[in-house]
Design a protein around this motif. Structure first.
Motif, PDB file in Angstrom:
ATOM      1  N   PHE A 102       0.891  -1.170   0.000  1.00 28.38           N
ATOM      2  CA  PHE A 102       0.000   0.000   0.000  1.00 28.38           C
ATOM      3  C   PHE A 102       0.925   1.214   0.000  1.00 28.38           C
ATOM      4  O   PHE A 102       1.844   1.283   0.825  1.00 28.38           O
ATOM      5  N   GLN A 103       0.697   2.167  -0.908  1.00 22.58           N
ATOM      6  CA  GLN A 103       1.611   3.310  -0.961  1.00 22.58           C
ATOM      7  C   GLN A 103       0.835   4.615  -1.044  1.00 22.58           C
ATOM      8  O   GLN A 103      -0.309   4.643  -1.516  1.00 22.58           O
ATOM      9  N   ASP A 104       1.473   5.711  -0.584  1.00 24.68           N
ATOM     10  CA  ASP A 104       0.836   7.016  -0.761  1.00 24.68           C
ATOM     11  C   ASP A 104       1.020   7.454  -2.216  1.00 24.68           C
ATOM     12  O   ASP A 104       1.543   6.684  -3.039  1.00 24.68           O
ATOM     13  N   SER A 105       0.628   8.688  -2.522  1.00 24.59           N
ATOM     14  CA  SER A 105       0.564   9.064  -3.945  1.00 24.59           C
ATOM     15  C   SER A 105       1.889   9.614  -4.487  1.00 24.59           C
ATOM     16  O   SER A 105       1.933  10.139  -5.594  1.00 24.59           O
ATOM     17  N   LYS A 106       2.976   9.488  -3.730  1.00 27.36           N
ATOM     18  CA  LYS A 106       4.215  10.177  -4.129  1.00 27.36           C
ATOM     19  C   LYS A 106       5.008   9.521  -5.255  1.00 27.36           C
ATOM     20  O   LYS A 106       5.847  10.162  -5.880  1.00 27.36           O
ATOM     21  N   GLY A 107       4.777   8.258  -5.522  1.00 29.38           N
ATOM     22  CA  GLY A 107       5.464   7.613  -6.653  1.00 29.38           C
ATOM     23  C   GLY A 107       6.894   7.201  -6.346  1.00 29.38           C
ATOM     24  O   GLY A 107       7.386   7.363  -5.228  1.00 29.38           O
ATOM     25  N   GLY A 108       7.562   6.658  -7.372  1.00 27.75           N
ATOM     26  CA  GLY A 108       8.958   6.243  -7.225  1.00 27.75           C
ATOM     27  C   GLY A 108       9.150   4.741  -7.336  1.00 27.75           C
ATOM     28  O   GLY A 108      10.234   4.268  -7.656  1.00 27.75           O
ATOM     29  N   LEU A 109       8.072   3.979  -7.101  1.00 30.31           N
ATOM     30  CA  LEU A 109       8.213   2.519  -7.159  1.00 30.31           C
ATOM     31  C   LEU A 109       8.276   2.053  -8.617  1.00 30.31           C
ATOM     32  O   LEU A 109       7.491   2.494  -9.454  1.00 30.31           O
ATOM     33  N   GLN A 110       9.220   1.170  -8.899  1.00 26.87           N
ATOM     34  CA  GLN A 110       9.352   0.601 -10.247  1.00 26.87           C
ATOM     35  C   GLN A 110       9.534  -0.911 -10.162  1.00 26.87           C
ATOM     36  O   GLN A 110      10.166  -1.411  -9.226  1.00 26.87           O
ATOM     37  N   VAL A 111       9.028  -1.605 -11.174  1.00 24.62           N
ATOM     38  CA  VAL A 111       9.090  -3.068 -11.221  1.00 24.62           C
ATOM     39  C   VAL A 111       9.832  -3.485 -12.486  1.00 24.62           C
ATOM     40  O   VAL A 111       9.596  -2.918 -13.559  1.00 24.62           O
ATOM     41  N   LYS A 112      10.719  -4.480 -12.354  1.00 24.09           N
ATOM     42  CA  LYS A 112      11.485  -4.927 -13.520  1.00 24.09           C
ATOM     43  C   LYS A 112      10.667  -5.956 -14.311  1.00 24.09           C
ATOM     44  O   LYS A 112      10.211  -6.956 -13.742  1.00 24.09           O
ATOM     45  N   ALA A 149       9.446 -10.686  -9.173  1.00 26.61           N
ATOM     46  CA  ALA A 149      10.114  -9.635  -9.950  1.00 26.61           C
ATOM     47  C   ALA A 149      10.883  -8.667  -9.041  1.00 26.61           C
ATOM     48  O   ALA A 149      10.445  -8.357  -7.928  1.00 26.61           O
ATOM     49  N   LYS A 150      12.020  -8.220  -9.566  1.00 22.00           N
ATOM     50  CA  LYS A 150      12.792  -7.205  -8.830  1.00 22.00           C
ATOM     51  C   LYS A 150      12.037  -5.883  -8.874  1.00 22.00           C
ATOM     52  O   LYS A 150      11.353  -5.582  -9.857  1.00 22.00           O
ATOM     53  N   HIS A 151      12.192  -5.104  -7.819  1.00 19.11           N
ATOM     54  CA  HIS A 151      11.571  -3.778  -7.774  1.00 19.11           C
ATOM     55  C   HIS A 151      12.450  -2.848  -6.952  1.00 19.11           C
ATOM     56  O   HIS A 151      13.362  -3.307  -6.246  1.00 19.11           O
ATOM     57  N   ARG A 152      12.195  -1.550  -7.057  1.00 20.31           N
ATOM     58  CA  ARG A 152      13.031  -0.553  -6.374  1.00 20.31           C
ATOM     59  C   ARG A 152      12.225   0.726  -6.180  1.00 20.31           C
ATOM     60  O   ARG A 152      11.148   0.885  -6.783  1.00 20.31           O
ATOM     61  N   VAL A 153      12.751   1.627  -5.341  1.00 20.46           N
ATOM     62  CA  VAL A 153      12.117   2.946  -5.202  1.00 20.46           C
ATOM     63  C   VAL A 153      13.168   4.000  -5.532  1.00 20.46           C
ATOM     64  O   VAL A 153      14.216   4.086  -4.881  1.00 20.46           O
ATOM     65  N   LEU A 154      12.872   4.788  -6.577  1.00 17.18           N
ATOM     66  CA  LEU A 154      13.814   5.813  -7.039  1.00 17.18           C
ATOM     67  C   LEU A 154      13.801   7.029  -6.110  1.00 17.18           C
ATOM     68  O   LEU A 154      12.863   7.229  -5.336  1.00 17.18           O
ATOM     69  N   LEU A 155      14.838   7.873  -6.249  1.00 16.23           N
ATOM     70  CA  LEU A 155      14.840   9.164  -5.546  1.00 16.23           C
ATOM     71  C   LEU A 155      13.808  10.052  -6.227  1.00 16.23           C
ATOM     72  O   LEU A 155      13.538   9.893  -7.424  1.00 16.23           O
ATOM     73  N   PRO A 156      13.231  11.027  -5.493  1.00 13.18           N
ATOM     74  CA  PRO A 156      12.318  11.970  -6.168  1.00 13.18           C
ATOM     75  C   PRO A 156      13.137  12.866  -7.101  1.00 13.18           C
ATOM     76  O   PRO A 156      14.364  12.948  -6.948  1.00 13.18           O
TER      77      PRO A 156
END
Ligand SMILES: O=C(O)CCC(=O)C(=O)O
Ligand SMILES: [Fe+2]
Length: 383
Positions: free
Chosen positions: A205-215, A250-257
Motif C-alpha cells: 500500500f503506498q501514498d501518492s508520491k510515486g517512485g516505485l518501479q518493477v522490472k 520480480a525485482k523492484h526498487r524505489v527511485l529518488l524523487p
C-alpha cells in the motif's frame, strides 16, 4: 507492458464465491503472476480510508526524535520486529544503504516492543488490527493462486496457519522515506535498492508520491504508481521456488524523487511467509529447486541483507563480545533501579537522589550512546 488491475470483488472478504467467477479470476491472476509477478487488486475489502488512517498514524511515529525510536530498534535477524534506522538496510547490497526508515511488526506478542500509547496514541491497536486484515486478504489470494495452478486449493493456506504467532515470520512493515537532501546523497544511492521479496506474497500500500518501479521480464523498469483503492500484490522468492518458476518474483526498487522535490514517501508492506517449519518443495513434483525449510531460508536472506560490506569474522566476534558485556551491564542497571525505588519508597528520596540517582543518571546517558552504537552495529553485522 503495464501491471494489470483485477477486480477481487468476487472473493471479497467474508462473501461467498461462485465457482465460475472464481475460475475466471484465478485465470487472470495466473496470467499476471506468470507474466509480470505483480498485480493491482481492487475491491479487496481493505478500503482506501483504512489505509490512509494507518499511514497517518505511522507518520506520527517516524517524526518522533531518534531517542524515542532507538530503544525500539530491531535487534537481530531472528527477531525481525522493531525500528530500522535510515541507511541501515541495503536491499541491493551493491548500493549504499537505502534512504528510508522502517518499523517491522512480526508477531503480536505482548512482550514485543511498541511505541508507548501516550507517545503515539492508537499505534499498536491500529497496526495489530491492520496486520490481521492483511493476513485475511493474503490467505484469500493464496487460495485463488492454488486454484489457478490446478493443485490442492488449500496447499498454500495450510502452510500459512501460524501467521501472527512466533512460529511464522510474516511481517507488516511500515516505511517512511524522508525528504532527500541531494547534496548528502551518495553515489548510486536510492530510496530502496533493487531486490525481490523473500517469502510467498507481499501486499503493498503506498501514498501518492510515486517512485516505485518493477522490472519486467524483458529487463526494463516500469512505473508502479499508487492506484487509489487498490492493493499491489507481488510474488516473492519462496513462492517462485514453490511454483517451479511459473510465478515470477520480480525485482523492484524505489527511485529518488526528482531534484528539487522535497516530499516524503510512505508505504506499508505485508510480507506473507509460510510457517517456519514448512519445507517448500516444487509443487509440480519436479526438482527444479531443492527443498528448503522456510525458517532457514528466511534467516539466510536476512543475513545477506544486513551483512555490512568489509566486516569479517573477527569484527563480528568483537561485536558479539560487546553485546555480551552490554547484557551484563544491563543486569547491573536493573539492580540500581530497584535500589532507587526502595530508597524512594522509604521516604529517603533526597538522600537517594544525591547519592544514587544523579550518578546513575549520568551513566544512563552514556549507556544510551553505547546502546545506539551496539544496536546499529548488531543489526548491520551480527547474525
Ligand atoms: O516502499 C515501497 O514501495 C517498496 C518497499 C519494498 O519493496 C520492500 O520493503 O520490500
Ligand atoms: Fe520489496
Amino acid at each position: 507492458m503495464e501491471i494489470p488491475v483485477l477486480d477481487f470483488e468476487v472473493y471479497r472478504l467474508g462473501e461467498n464465491v461462485t465457482d465460475a467467477k472464481l475460475k475466471e479470476l484465478s485465470r487472470e491472476l495466473r496470467t499476471a503472476f506468470t507474466e509480470i509477478g505483480f498485480v493491482y487488486l481492487r475491491n479487496t475489502g481493505i478500503g482506501q480510508e483504512e489505509v490512509d488512517a494507518v499511514i497517518e498514524i505511522s507518520k506520527k511515529f517516524f517524526l518522533l526524535p531518534e531517542e524515542v525510536k532507538i530503544p525500539l530498534s530491531r535487534m537481530s535477524n531472528t527477531d525481525n520486529h522493531g525500528w530500522v534506522a535510515p541507511e541501515i538496510e541495503r536491499l541491493n547490497p551493491s548500493r549504499p544503504g537505502d534512504l528510508k526508515e522502517a518499523f517491522n511488526i512480526t508477531s503480536l506478542h505482548t512482550d514485543a516492543a511498541w511505541p508507548a500509547e501516550d507517545v503515539v496514541p492508537g499505534f499498536r491497536k491500529a497496526f495489530e488490527s491492520f496486520f490481521m486484515r492483511c493476513k485475511d486478504l493474503s490467505l484469500h489470494v493464496l487460495r485463488v493462486m492454488a486454484l489457478s495452478l490446478d493443485i490442492d486449493v488449500d496447499i498454500f493456506v495450510n502452510s500459512h496457519k501460524s501467521i501472527g504467532s512466533s512460529t511464522n515470520g510474516s511481517t507488516l512493515r511500515i516505511l517512511y522515506y524522508p525528504p532527500v537532501k541531494r547534496a548528502m546523497v551518495k553515489e548510486s544511492q536510492l530510496r530502496c535498492g533493487e531486490h525481490s521479496d523473500y517469502g510467498s506474497i507481499s501486499l503493498l500500500f503506498q501514498d501518492s508520491k510515486g517512485g516505485l518501479q518493477v522490472k519486467s521480464r524483458s529487463g526494463e523498469f516500469i512505473d508502479a504508481p499508487a492506484i487509489p483503492g487498490t492493493v499491489l500484490i507481488n510474488i516473492a522468492d519462496l513462492m517462485q521456488r514453490w511454483t517451479s518458476d511459473v510465478f515470477i518474483s520480480a525485482k523492484h526498487r524505489v527511485l529518488l524523487p526528482p531534484p528539487g522535490d522535497s516530499s516524503t514517501r510512505q508505504s506499508l508492506v505485508f510480507f506473507a511467509q509460510p510457517d517456519d517449519d514448512i519445507i517448500v518443495i516444487c509443487c509440480d513434483g519436479s526438482n527444479k529447486h531443492p527443498p528448503v525449510k522456510t525458517g532457514d531460508y528466511l534467516l539466510e536472506r536476512f543475513n545477506e541483507t544486513y551483512r555490512m560490506q568489509g566486516h569479517d569474522e573477527e569484527s563480528n566476534q568483537a561485536l558479539e563480545e560487546a553485546g555480551t558485556r552490554y547484557e551484563g551491564m544491563q543486569q547491573c542497571f536493573e539492580s540500581i533501579q530497584v535500589l532507587i525505588r526502595m530508597t524512594w519508597q522509604a521516604g529517603l528520596f533526597h538522600f537517594g537522589k544525591v547519592l544514587i540517582y544523579d550518578p546513575f543518571f549520568s551513566i544512563v546517558t552514556r549507556r544510551e550512546n553505547w546502546t545506539v552504537e551496539i544496536n546499529k552495529s548488531k543489526s548491520q553485522t551480527r547474525n
